[in-house]
Scaffold this motif. Structure first.
Motif, PDB file in Angstrom:
ATOM      1  N   LEU A 184      10.810 -19.510  -9.639  1.00  9.33           N
ATOM      2  CA  LEU A 184      10.760 -18.316 -10.490  1.00  9.33           C
ATOM      3  C   LEU A 184       9.409 -17.641 -10.329  1.00  9.33           C
ATOM      4  O   LEU A 184       8.361 -18.279 -10.459  1.00  9.33           O
ATOM      5  N   SER A 185       9.457 -16.327 -10.034  1.00 11.11           N
ATOM      6  CA  SER A 185       8.223 -15.592  -9.756  1.00 11.11           C
ATOM      7  C   SER A 185       8.268 -14.204 -10.382  1.00 11.11           C
ATOM      8  O   SER A 185       9.358 -13.650 -10.594  1.00 11.11           O
ATOM      9  N   PRO A 186       7.106 -13.623 -10.669  1.00 13.39           N
ATOM     10  CA  PRO A 186       7.081 -12.213 -11.086  1.00 13.39           C
ATOM     11  C   PRO A 186       7.331 -11.323  -9.878  1.00 13.39           C
ATOM     12  O   PRO A 186       7.009 -11.698  -8.745  1.00 13.39           O
ATOM     13  N   THR A 187       7.923 -10.151 -10.106  1.00 15.92           N
ATOM     14  CA  THR A 187       8.199  -9.248  -8.987  1.00 15.92           C
ATOM     15  C   THR A 187       6.944  -8.515  -8.527  1.00 15.92           C
ATOM     16  O   THR A 187       6.959  -7.882  -7.478  1.00 15.92           O
ATOM     17  N   ARG A 188       5.889  -8.594  -9.328  1.00 14.95           N
ATOM     18  CA  ARG A 188       4.637  -7.937  -8.956  1.00 14.95           C
ATOM     19  C   ARG A 188       3.469  -8.873  -9.197  1.00 14.95           C
ATOM     20  O   ARG A 188       3.512  -9.726 -10.081  1.00 14.95           O
ATOM     21  N   THR A 189       2.432  -8.707  -8.401  1.00 15.99           N
ATOM     22  CA  THR A 189       1.176  -9.404  -8.630  1.00 15.99           C
ATOM     23  C   THR A 189       0.068  -8.361  -8.719  1.00 15.99           C
ATOM     24  O   THR A 189       0.156  -7.291  -8.123  1.00 15.99           O
ATOM     25  N   PHE A 190      -0.944  -8.657  -9.499  1.00 19.24           N
ATOM     26  CA  PHE A 190      -2.043  -7.709  -9.679  1.00 19.24           C
ATOM     27  C   PHE A 190      -3.281  -8.491 -10.094  1.00 19.24           C
ATOM     28  O   PHE A 190      -3.193  -9.619 -10.609  1.00 19.24           O
ATOM     29  N   ILE A 191      -4.444  -7.872  -9.894  1.00 17.03           N
ATOM     30  CA  ILE A 191      -5.695  -8.532 -10.263  1.00 17.03           C
ATOM     31  C   ILE A 191      -6.562  -7.651 -11.153  1.00 17.03           C
ATOM     32  O   ILE A 191      -7.548  -8.121 -11.713  1.00 17.03           O
ATOM     33  N   ARG A 192      -6.177  -6.376 -11.302  1.00 13.29           N
ATOM     34  CA  ARG A 192      -6.969  -5.449 -12.112  1.00 13.29           C
ATOM     35  C   ARG A 192      -6.131  -4.855 -13.230  1.00 13.29           C
ATOM     36  O   ARG A 192      -4.924  -4.665 -13.088  1.00 13.29           O
ATOM     37  N   ARG A 193      -6.787  -4.544 -14.343  1.00 13.62           N
ATOM     38  CA  ARG A 193      -6.112  -3.987 -15.511  1.00 13.62           C
ATOM     39  C   ARG A 193      -5.342  -2.717 -15.177  1.00 13.62           C
ATOM     40  O   ARG A 193      -4.213  -2.515 -15.628  1.00 13.62           O
ATOM     41  N   GLU A 194      -5.930  -1.845 -14.363  1.00 10.37           N
ATOM     42  CA  GLU A 194      -5.286  -0.572 -14.051  1.00 10.37           C
ATOM     43  C   GLU A 194      -4.046  -0.728 -13.166  1.00 10.37           C
ATOM     44  O   GLU A 194      -3.290   0.225 -12.975  1.00 10.37           O
ATOM     45  N   GLU A 195      -3.832  -1.923 -12.632  1.00 11.02           N
ATOM     46  CA  GLU A 195      -2.669  -2.154 -11.775  1.00 11.02           C
ATOM     47  C   GLU A 195      -1.436  -2.626 -12.559  1.00 11.02           C
ATOM     48  O   GLU A 195      -0.346  -2.725 -12.008  1.00 11.02           O
ATOM     49  N   ILE A 196      -1.610  -2.885 -13.848  1.00 14.63           N
ATOM     50  CA  ILE A 196      -0.509  -3.436 -14.646  1.00 14.63           C
ATOM     51  C   ILE A 196       0.636  -2.441 -14.779  1.00 14.63           C
ATOM     52  O   ILE A 196       1.801  -2.764 -14.554  1.00 14.63           O
ATOM     53  N   LYS A 197       0.331  -1.220 -15.198  1.00 15.66           N
ATOM     54  CA  LYS A 197       1.306  -0.120 -15.257  1.00 15.66           C
ATOM     55  C   LYS A 197       2.607  -0.498 -15.966  1.00 15.66           C
ATOM     56  O   LYS A 197       3.704  -0.354 -15.428  1.00 15.66           O
TER      57      LYS A 197
END
Length: 245
Positions: free
Chosen positions: A95-108
Motif C-alpha cells: 500500500l502506497s500513496p499516489t504522490r510523494t513530496f518533500i516540501r509544504r508547497e508540493e502538498i496541494k
C-alpha cells in the motif's frame, strides 16, 4: 510410506496452509498504520510497516506521516486518516500513496484528500478508500470512529436495500447518502432539549454555517455533521419537516 513420513507430510501440509491462509500488507515508508484488526495501533519509534491479516474482507486505517520542509525548516506532516477496505486471500499487498513530496508547497490538497494505491505482485489491486471522519472529543479514537462510521454506513445500506427494485442506481445513491434522511432519523431519537437546541442553531445557519452547534452527547454532533453536508435546498427541506413535527 512409514508412519513417520506420513506424520511429517501432515505437519508440512498444515504449516504450508497456515502460512498461505493469510494476507500480508506492507506499507510504504510514508504511511502510518492507525487501526489494524479493529484496534488502535500503539505508538512505536520506528512504526509498523508490515502486518498480517486473515483472509477475506478487511479494513485498516492509515495516513501519510512524514517530515517535510517548510521555509527551510523540517516539520511533521500528517494527512487525514484513510479507511482502506479490501478483499484478499493468500496475498502479499503493498500500500502506497499516489504522490510523494518533500516540501509544504508540493502538498496541494493531498493532506485533506490523500489517495492510496495497492499492488499485488506488481499489479494494481482493487481497494476502496474513504476519509475517516473525526468523532467527538479532544483526542481521536480512530478505532471508535471507524466503528461509528461503519454503523452509519450500514444503516444507509439498509435504507438502500429497502428501495424498490425499479429504482435507478442514481436514485439509490441519493438515498444512501441523503443528509435529510440521516438528519430526520437522528432528530427522531433526540431528546426535547436536543431538538430545541438543534432547531434554533439550524435556523440561524440555514443559509450558511457561521457558528458551531457545540452539542454534547452523540446525537447533536452527528446532526451537526449531516446538516453541514446538506445543500441549501436540503436544509430547507429538513427545516420544513422539523416545523411539521
Amino acid at each position: 510410506m512409514g508412519w513417520k513420513n506420513k506424520l511429517l507430510v501432515s505437519i508440512l501440509t498444515v504449516c504450508t496452509f497456515s502460512v498461505q491462509a493469510s494476507v500480508k500488507v506492507s506499507l510504504h515508508q510514508d504511511l502510518e498504520a492507525l487501526v489494524i484488526n479493529n484496534k488502535n495501533v500503539g505508538f512505536t519509534i520506528f512504526g509498523d510497516n508490515e502486518f498480517t491479516l486473515e483472509n477475506g474482507q478487511q479494513q485498516i486505517v492509515v495516513r501519510v506521516s512524514k517530515l517535510i520542509i517548510k521555509q527551510g525548516e523540517k516539520e511533521k506532516f500528517k494527512s487525514e486518516p484513510v479507511i482502506v477496505t479490501f478483499n484478499a486471500n493468500d496475498a502479499d499487498l503493498v500500500l502506497s500513496p499516489t504522490r510523494t513530496f518533500i516540501r509544504r508547497e508540493e502538498i496541494k490538497g493531498f493532506d485533506k484528500n490523500p489517495v492510496l494505491v495497492a499492488t499485488k505482485d506488481g499489479e494494481q489491486f482493487q481497494i476502496e478508500q474513504s476519509i475517516l471522519e473525526r468523532g467527538v472529543g479532544i483526542t481521536r479514537d480512530y478505532a471508535a470512529e471507524l466503528k461509528a462510521q461503519n454503523e452509519l454506513s450500514n444503516g444507509a445500506e439498509i435504507a438502500v436495500a429497502a428501495v424498490a427494485t425499479t429504482t435507478t442506481k442514481q436514485d439509490v445513491a441519493k438515498v444512501a447518502v441523503s443528509p435529510v434522511k440521516m438528519s430526520q432519523d437522528l432528530f427522531a431519537k433526540a431528546s426535547v432539549a436536543e431538538k430545541e437546541q438543534f432547531t434554533n442553531w439550524a435556523f440561524k445557519n440555514r443559509k450558511m454555517i457561521t457558528s458551531e452547534l457545540n452539542g454534547e452527547g452523540k446525537i447533536l454532533p452527528m446532526l451537526e455533521y449531516w446538516y453541514e453536508k446538506a445543500s441549501t435546498d436540503q436544509k430547507a427541506e429538513l427545516l420544513t419537516w422539523i416545523l411539521a413535527q
